[in-house]
Write an enzyme that holds these catalytic residues in place. Structure first.
Site, PDB file in Angstrom:
ATOM      1  N   GLY A 469       0.831  -1.211   0.000  1.00 10.11           N
ATOM      2  CA  GLY A 469       0.000   0.000   0.000  1.00 10.11           C
ATOM      3  C   GLY A 469       0.861   1.254   0.000  1.00 10.11           C
ATOM      4  O   GLY A 469       1.959   1.282  -0.579  1.00 10.11           O
ATOM      5  N   SER A 470       0.389   2.257   0.703  1.00 12.24           N
ATOM      6  CA  SER A 470       1.026   3.571   0.629  1.00 12.24           C
ATOM      7  C   SER A 470       2.398   3.636   1.285  1.00 12.24           C
ATOM      8  O   SER A 470       3.132   4.605   1.058  1.00 12.24           O
ATOM      9  CB  SER A 470       0.104   4.620   1.263  1.00 12.24           C
TER      10      SER A 470
END
Length: 752
Positions: A469-470
């Site tokens: 993810g981020s």
């Protein structure tokens, strides 16, 4: 044929005619001795008329024949037969020789003298005188000493009656050779004695050690000397796991006389129900061979005191003997990392399995000579050989007992708040790459591991595969800064969304189209649009190169079995959506440990250091061996690493930032939040994985902590990952006496 003169006086007259008399005295197969009258002197005589004077030639021939017969009789004496008396005239034996069909008949009487003129038939008709009777010959009495048969008939005479010429004289038979037989017998005796002697030498010299060893083996008794398994310590020498002396309880079902009574007596001591013990006490046979079962385990690792109580019961068929067990004072402390051993003290999971050859010792053996029967005790001064046991080496880990305990406690408390499926926390020393703590949720009690479920045994930090993810956006910014695509003060025009391939990517903090966002704003708001645009400028090849430099997509080699490598897509495999998904941490797979090591490289001024767990090895004699230095390489420059750390401070300090829950009063925190999914067999599974990875103090980081949490709902992981990071970092900094930051984080401008 002339007739006998009737005027010649004949003492046998009136009995038979002359021919009849001759046949009576010289029958076929009889010797001349048997046919001559007693008064015959052995010399040839005329049958009628006055006596003829002896012929010298006939006398000589008679002497020669007697000499031949003496030689023959002498040969028989040499063969061990008693010499026979010779006849008065011919030397023939007194006994009549047995007729044999193969024997030749011969007359042993001397040859008659030559016939004189006027003699006529005077010599005919009298038996034993002159030549033999018509058509009759006597049997040869001598035997050939070489063949054991009778001598061939003497030859050399002329059958005057039939007018045949005489055969050439035959040489007398050879006498026996006793010296030759003696030599042969001596040689055979010597050979026999040589064979016997060689065999005796073989018994004494060659086979004696084997016979002695075989006999000794029957008198030897063996006792195993178990080698203690090495201990595992934390970084300060606190015992995480060690071996202690114990006892095992087993049973020989064939010797159990009271199954029910034995089960009832053992149940309270072994901590098992009688119904659980009874099947183990029953007699049975092995499934494959059909042989009787003579041993079953009842309990391993029983403490010595309880085992002595069991032994004192003196139950038939119950066996109590020395054993070893692993003692874990912390029980579930770092259990997923350390692992456990089997009943034979062989490592099965975790460090116990990975370093089994180091921890496991070599058992010794005591072999001694004993008596037989009631004297089956060691023989004083007898054979004795002891091979000392070699204890295993011990390991000192980089794990800190206190930090590990607090990390597990904090993680468990936050997991239970959101009913998380699993969680993992990694604490790394940013400067050395040492693993300070590594916790997994759920966990198990390593002191009793066989009741644990499979999902409780895994080390989540190194085995769980997720898309980051981020938190992956820090990798994109590192590569962009190092490649000069952006500068620390650069801005990127963004809008609420961007489209790549068939996918539209939106920001959670949507900004109007054309808004200029700063790099601190990008990290604070976790802008997907700005990150994708920077990745477009960087290029797929460069992004993939930096992913590899940061250690993604490959095992760290920390030494925990079952570590996953993750997965990265090569640029040639990218699809249209990959240009939007990969920069923001999707369509790829990593482990929490890999991402923690990547952030540790940013904290360590751009140098990636391989995470490691072993601090030193301690031999049984106390010798300390340190492992080889961990692998390391530079990824980005120190300046770009420092600039990126400051940019990431906005995540916990800027207005409306996503990581306020991870802020720690008194310390500058640089980090990033993330939201992803778990990947199993290359496919996403239901649920969300929230994460936070940060470092402190941001101006000079000492430790990096990564927290990953999988929850069944959306957003719950991010809510607990930040607080779990904050509390774990606070304890770690205090424990290692890291001073608070003296300078506050800068005031960040996020967008224009």
């Amino acid at each position: 044929m002339a007739r006998r003169d009737t005027d010649e006086p004949d003492e046998r007259r009136g009995r038979r005619s002359g021919i009849g008399d001759a046949r009576a005295f010289t029958p076929r197969g009889r010797t001349t001795r048997d046919g001559l009258p007693p008064e015959h002197d052995g010399r040839p005589r005329a049958r009628t008329g006055p006596a003829a004077e002896p012929d010298p030639q006939a006398e000589a021939e008679l002497q020669r024949r007697r000499a031949e017969l003496r030689m023959v009789r002498g040969g028989r004496a040499e063969e061990g037969r008693p010499p026979q008396r010779l006849g008065r005239v011919t030397g023939a034996p007194r006994q009549r020789p047995r007729r044999d069909e193969d024997d030749h008949e011969e007359d042993f009487a001397p040859e008659p003298p030559p016939r004189r003129a006027g003699a006529g038939s005077a010599g005919r008709g009298r038996p034993g005188v002159g030549r033999p009777a018509f058509g009759e010959r006597t049997r040869a009495a001598a035997r050939d000493p070489r063949r054991g048969d009778r001598l061939p008939p003497a030859r050399g005479r002329t059958d005057q009656r039939r007018g045949r010429p005489s055969s050439p004289p035959v040489e007398p038979p050879k006498m026996g050779e006793p010296r030759r037989r003696l030599r042969l017998a001596t040689a055979l005796s010597l050979i026999l004695f040589a064979v016997i002697g060689i065999r005796l030498v073989q018994f004494q010299l060659t086979d004696a050690p084997a016979f002695a060893a075989a006999g000794l083996k029957e008198r030897l008794d063996e006792v195993g000397l178990p080698a203690p398994r090495g201990a595992i310590y934390d970084r300060d020498g606190a015992v995480l796991v060690k071996s202690v002396e114990a006892r095992f309880v087993g049973v020989d079902p064939e010797l159990v006389t009271d199954v029910r009574g034995t089960a009832v007596a053992l149940a309270p001591l072994l901590g098992k129900a009688p119904s659980e013990l009874e099947p183990l006490l029953q007699k049975g046979r092995q499934e494959v061979s059909g042989a009787k079962i003579r041993f079953r385990w009842l309990l391993r690792g029983l403490d010595v005191q309880t085992a002595n109580t069991v032994k004192a019961l003196k139950l038939n068929g119950i066996i109590v003997d020395r054993d070893e067990r692993r003692d874990l004072p912390g029980q579930d402390l770092a259990a997923n990392l350390i692992g456990f051993t089997g009943t034979d003290m062989n490592g099965l999971t975790g460090i116990e399995a990975r370093f089994d050859d180091v921890l496991r010792g070599r058992n010794g053996e005591l072999v001694y000579e004993t008596g037989n029967g009631q004297l089956a005790k060691p023989i004083p001064g007898g054979y004795r050989k002891e091979t000392p046991a070699q204890p295993g080496s011990s390991l000192m880990l980089t794990i800190d007992w206190d930090v590990q305990f607090q990390t597990q406690r904090i993680l468990f408390e936050n997991m239970q708040k959101v009913k998380a499926i699993w969680g993992a926390t990694v604490v790394l020393d940013a400067r050395t790459g040492e693993l300070i703590a590594q916790a997994s949720y759920p966990t198990f009690n390593a002191a009793d591991p066989f009741d644990a479920k499979p999902e409780q045994l895994a080390d989540n930090a190194s085995s769980m595969v997720v898309d980051p993810g981020s938190v992956h956006k820090a990798i994109v910014l590192s590569a962009a800064l190092e490649e000069g695509v952006v500068e620390p003060d650069s801005t990127i025009k963004v809008g609420p969304s961007i489209r790549k391939g068939t996918q539209t990517y939106w920001d959670s903090h949507q900004l109007p189209e054309g808004t200029k966002i700063t790099l601190p704003g990008l990290m604070a708001f976790s802008s997907n649009v700005a990150t994708i645009k920077i990745a477009d400028k960087l290029g797929a090849e460069k992004l993939y190169e930096y992913q590899k430099l940061f250690g993604l997509g490959q095992p760290t080699g920390i030494g925990v079995p079952g570590e996953s490598a993750g997965m990265l897509q090569k640029p040639e495999d990218w699809s249209g959506t990959s240009y939007g998904s990969i920069p923001i941490g999707h369509e790829m797979a990593v482990t929490p440990l890999q991402m923690a090591a990547a952030y540790a490289a940013i904290a360590n001024d751009g140098v990636w250091i391989q995470p490691h767990l072993i601090r030193k090895t301690i031999a049984p004699d106390g010798k300390v061996t340190e492992p080889a230095p961990p692998k390391s390489h530079r990824v980005i420059s120190p300046g770009n690493a420092a600039a990126l750390r400051e940019i990431m401070e906005a995540v916990t300090s800027a207005d409306q930032a996503t990581g306020h829950s991870a802020a720690l009063p008194g310390y500058r925190i640089a980090g990033k939040t993330g939201t992803g999914s778990q990947v199993v067999d290359g496919k996403y599974v239901k649920g969300e994985v929230g994460s936070f990875i940060g470092m402190a103090p941001a101006e000079d980081p000492r430790y990096v902590i990564a927290v990953f949490v999988k929850t069944p709902g959306v957003g719950a992981g991010g809510k607990v990952a930040g607080p779990a990071f904050r509390d774990t970092m606070a304890f770690t900094l205090r424990h290692f006496k890291v001073l608070p930051s003296t300078v506050k984080s800068p005031d960040f401008v996020t967008h224009y």
